[in-house]
Design an enzyme around this catalytic site. Structure first.
Site, short mmCIF file in Angstrom:
data_model
loop_
_atom_site.label_atom_id
_atom_site.label_comp_id
_atom_site.label_asym_id
_atom_site.label_seq_id
_atom_site.Cartn_x
_atom_site.Cartn_y
_atom_site.Cartn_z
N HIS A 217 0.71 -1.16 -0.11
CA HIS A 217 -0.06 0.12 0.07
C HIS A 217 0.89 1.72 0.07
O HIS A 217 0.47 2.48 -0.70
CB HIS A 217 -0.96 -0.41 0.85
CG HIS A 217 -2.49 1.00 0.91
ND1 HIS A 217 -2.66 1.02 -0.12
CD2 HIS A 217 -2.17 2.35 1.32
CE1 HIS A 217 -3.91 1.76 -0.28
NE2 HIS A 217 -3.53 2.84 0.72
N HIS A 370 -5.75 2.45 -12.72
CA HIS A 370 -5.92 2.67 -13.88
C HIS A 370 -6.13 4.26 -13.77
O HIS A 370 -5.61 5.54 -14.71
CB HIS A 370 -6.53 2.22 -14.93
CG HIS A 370 -5.69 1.07 -15.99
ND1 HIS A 370 -6.19 -0.09 -15.46
CD2 HIS A 370 -4.82 1.10 -16.49
CE1 HIS A 370 -4.97 -0.79 -16.31
NE2 HIS A 370 -4.29 -0.75 -16.84
N ARG A 434 -8.08 -9.33 -14.03
CA ARG A 434 -6.25 -11.21 -14.60
C ARG A 434 -6.82 -11.84 -14.82
O ARG A 434 -6.26 -13.00 -14.77
CB ARG A 434 -5.60 -11.35 -13.09
CG ARG A 434 -4.93 -9.56 -12.26
CD ARG A 434 -3.69 -10.82 -11.12
NE ARG A 434 -3.24 -9.25 -10.79
CZ ARG A 434 -2.66 -9.71 -9.30
NH1 ARG A 434 -3.02 -10.16 -9.06
NH2 ARG A 434 -1.92 -8.76 -9.33
#
Lengths: 550, 157, 40
Positions: A217, A370, A434
């Site tokens: 993180h 993204h 994925r």
């Protein structure tokens, strides 16, 4: 203009960053077409190999090298030229990071490391993949300590003074990075490498995941903080105003040292081995790290409003139209910030304990990063590139480059809007992340996900293709400004480093007492992690042998 | 350190919103048992097929209103014969892995569990609609990851 | 300690409205996913 030797180090870092960017975005393009079932890979190449390369090269390599290129330039600019030792260690750091990158990439290409950039055990890659990753981290530490050394020399020569804002923020980011890396260094050095080379038979999977997310993180804050630096210290200069508030800028940064690390469990909310109490405690701490971002949002709008009003903007929103929209150094970063609004909101959702069950490991997460690292961070770096490379090479940023830059920014925004919206919605419907092309044997539930106007593979593929075109335009700009554009001779052509003035006359000195922040950060880490990790070790099940399932 | 009046208003509003979010999820999680998947039980990943309850995977009735669904995840599928459960009853899912990390995720439900070798993941869920639900793996587990799925049938009683 | 904005009235009304729009986006998105969670 900073010393030519310092410029060289920065340029090499940026050069490697964009080489990784070129390969990484190409991998991204292949992925959207495979998922669309429009492309069959040759037998020697696998979807997950490309996916691993995409993640490693863009999320880890592009970001890291660019960040150091930016830091080196800014530290030389704001604190003065590097001494010989700082230069030497910056080079050593660069080469060690590069060596690690090449090793890890070679293993991915060889098909020995299709484990994705999260490399979760007990998927077992070649030991050299982990050695490569370790070298990347060690290299960044060497580069980091070089910059810390440069900063210490400045402090010694300027006793009792606050450092310039750019240097302060660089050091904050580096402190956070060094503490964060302890987790990944521990797991790679003591768990993965001995296991991958066969010196130990088994690995404690849950412990390795926990140590990874201790790092994972704050890693995203290692990407985000340099973007915030651009927002705080570069943007005001482009707008012709001062930093909105020096003390609040510094305060928000030290809050990131405190709260970006003890929060890794919010990536592990749906897994066993951590009790609900500790998961929820780290959820609360995760919410604390939202506060400095709320402060940043206010500072940014205030900077825009002050600048717009100075330029004659009237009324409630008149200032908005008076911003320099034709200046791509600004427009790029403004759009980057705008993307961070839904990006940050999505992050709050992800961290909201049981709400994570709706989104965990779905395409929503792919959409989420993204519009966090993939646009707010990446497009801020693009906006920096437009002046950083010409500044370092002493070349012109010609009119045609400005036009191309605008096209690049607009295409990236549009492509990302299409792709990330599709990914967010698909994720909410339940489509997993994925995965290569799959309809789960044409299961009705899976067919339904991909049946919408926005929620289909074609939207994602169109978005991904536009993004790739944008990436190639950017590569063209990078090559031109690095090697081919005419040298700037006339004063009006010389590209400068826009570094805003920051009034620190009223900034409290204790903000730069690093030991307070390091001490508090370590205390919070102990509170959040000591007991659950010791439970994990004491009640560990028999470990796992490695598997190569690709 | 001076804060503009509006910035104070914004921060108070922002922090209050965060506290509301936290309270909503916290109260719902801890007072109504809406906690995410988890569990502290461990298991030897090499002896899954010999260890109860995974020596006999599938659905068993625990009492009038509770069923347990025991499922073994492995690359690239789920071992659990006859996954049929009644609607409106509490189903306790218990899942572990014999090899790498997987997930057990049931489409259109709250069931989204990470499956970690050496650990047993538990999640309780009550289906409200009968039908055939898609179960899939959403954690990358190898070349066949996108082919790893099964189904669970929820029937009316 | 002190004030960086010494001008007696830095007019930041637009900023206040803007950040509240940001806050609204956050709340709307959060509530939407919360309702989706409850519905499942």
């Amino acid at each position: 203009m900073i010393a030519v030797q310092d410029r060289k180090i920065a340029l090499w870092n940026i050069g490697v960053a964009y080489t990784a960017f070129l390969i990484g975005t190409l991998c991204g393009l292949l992925q959207v077409f495979i998922r669309n079932d429009a492309l069959q890979l040759p037998a020697w190449l696998d979807y997950y190999q490309i996916l691993t390369a995409h993640g490693v090269l863009l999320a880890l390599v592009f970001t890291t090298f660019f960040i150091f290129g930016f830091f080196i330039t800014g530290m030389s600019k704001s604190l003065g030229s590097f001494g010989p030792k700082v230069r030497l260690f910056s080079w050593i750091g660069f080469w060690v990071t590069l060596l690690g990158t090449v090793m890890a990439t070679a293993m991915i290409v060889a098909g020995e490391a299709s484990v994705l950039y999260t490399f979760y055990a007990p998927l077992k890659a070649s030991g050299f993949y982990y050695v490569g990753l370790a070298l990347v981290i060690i290299g960044t530490w060497i580069s980091s300590f070089a910059l810390v050394g440069h900063y210490r020399v400045w402090r010694k020569n300027n006793k009792g003074q606050l450092s310039p804002l750019f240097a302060f923020m660089t050091i904050t980011t580096i402190i956070m990075w060094i503490i964060a890396c302890l987790g990944v260094v521990a797991t790679v050095l003591f768990q993965y490498i001995p296991w991958a080379f066969g010196w130990t038979d088994t690995i404690d999977v849950e412990l390795s995941r926990t140590l990874f997310w201790f790092f994972g993180h704050p890693l995203v804050y290692f990407w985000l903080l340099p973007a915030y630096m651009a927002w705080y210290v570069i943007v005001p200069k482009i707008l012709g105003v001062k930093v909105f508030s020096d003390s609040l800028a510094r305060l928000s940064f030290v809050l990131f040292i405190l709260f970006s690390i003890p929060v890794g469990f919010h990536h592990q909310l749906t897994e066993p081995g951590i009790s609900n109490f500790w998961k929820f405690l780290q959820v609360v701490l995760t919410f604390m790290v939202i506060v400095p971002s709320l402060m940043t949002a206010f500072s940014m709008f205030a900077t825009f409003e002050i600048a717009g009003r100075k330029n004659g903007g009237k009324g409630l929103f008149g200032w908005f139209t008076k911003l320099p929209w034709k200046d791509i150094r600004f427009t790029s970063i403004f759009i980057a910030m705008a993307f961070f609004i839904p990006g940050g909101a999505g992050g709050i959702i992800n961290a909201s304990f049981q709400l994570n069950e709706v989104v965990h490991n779905t395409l929503w997460i792919v959409g989420h990063f993204h519009i966090t690292v993939g646009t707010p961070v990446a497009m801020t770096f693009m906006g920096l590139t437009f002046w950083l490379i010409p500044y370092l090479t002493g070349r012109k940023f010609t009119k045609s480059m400005k036009v191309l830059g605008l096209v690049q920014i607009i295409t990236w925004s549009f492509g990302m809007l299409l792709m990330s919206t599709a990914q967010h919605l698909l994720g909410l419907l339940g489509a997993p992340r994925r995965t290569a092309y799959s309809g789960y044997n044409d299961h009705p539930a899976a067919l339904e996900w991909f049946d919408g106007i926005l929620t289909n593979h074609v939207t994602m593929a169109i978005g991904g293709s536009i993004l790739f075109v944008s990436a190639m335009i950017l590569i063209y700009i990078v090559v031109m400004t690095m090697f081919l554009s005419p040298k700037a001779v006339e004063p009006k052509d010389i590209v400068d480093f826009p570094l805003a003035e920051s009034d620190m006359s009223r900034t409290p000195k204790w903000l730069e007492n690093w030991w307070i922040w390091i001490g508090l950060a370590l205390a919070l880490i102990v509170i959040a992690y000591a007991i659950p990790i010791s439970q994990m070790i004491h009640h560990a099940p028999p470990g796992s042998e490695g598997f190569k399932t690709w | 350190m001076h804060l503009h009046k509006y910035e104070k208003i914004w921060l108070v509003f922002g922090i209050a919103s965060l506290i509301v979010f936290l309270s909503v999820v916290g109260v719902s999680a801890f007072s109504q048992d809406h906690t995410p998947a988890g569990g502290m039980e461990t298991i030897d990943p090499k002896k899954v097929s010999e260890t109860a309850p995974f020596d006999n995977p599938g659905v068993t009735q625990l009492d009038d209103d509770t069923y347990q669904a025991t499922i073994v995840a492995m690359a690239f599928g789920y071992q659990a014969p006859e996954l049929k459960v009644p609607v409106g009853k509490e189903i306790i899912f218990k899942v572990t892995s014999t090899d790498v990390v997987h997930s057990l995720t049931i489409d259109n439900t709250k069931v989204n569990m990470m499956v970690v070798p050496g650990r047993i993941t538990t999640k309780s869920y009550t289906f409200e609609e009968p039908g055939t639900y898609l179960i899939l793996c959403n954690e990358y587990c190898g070349t066949g990851h996108h082919m790893m799925y099964t189904e669970i049938e929820v029937y009316e009683q | 300690m002190g004030q960086e904005n010494r001008e007696p009235e830095t007019n930041l009304k637009g900023t206040l409205v803007s950040v509240f729009v940001v806050g609204l986006i956050i709340i709307v998105m959060w509530v939407a996913v919360y309702l989706l969670y409850v519905a499942r």
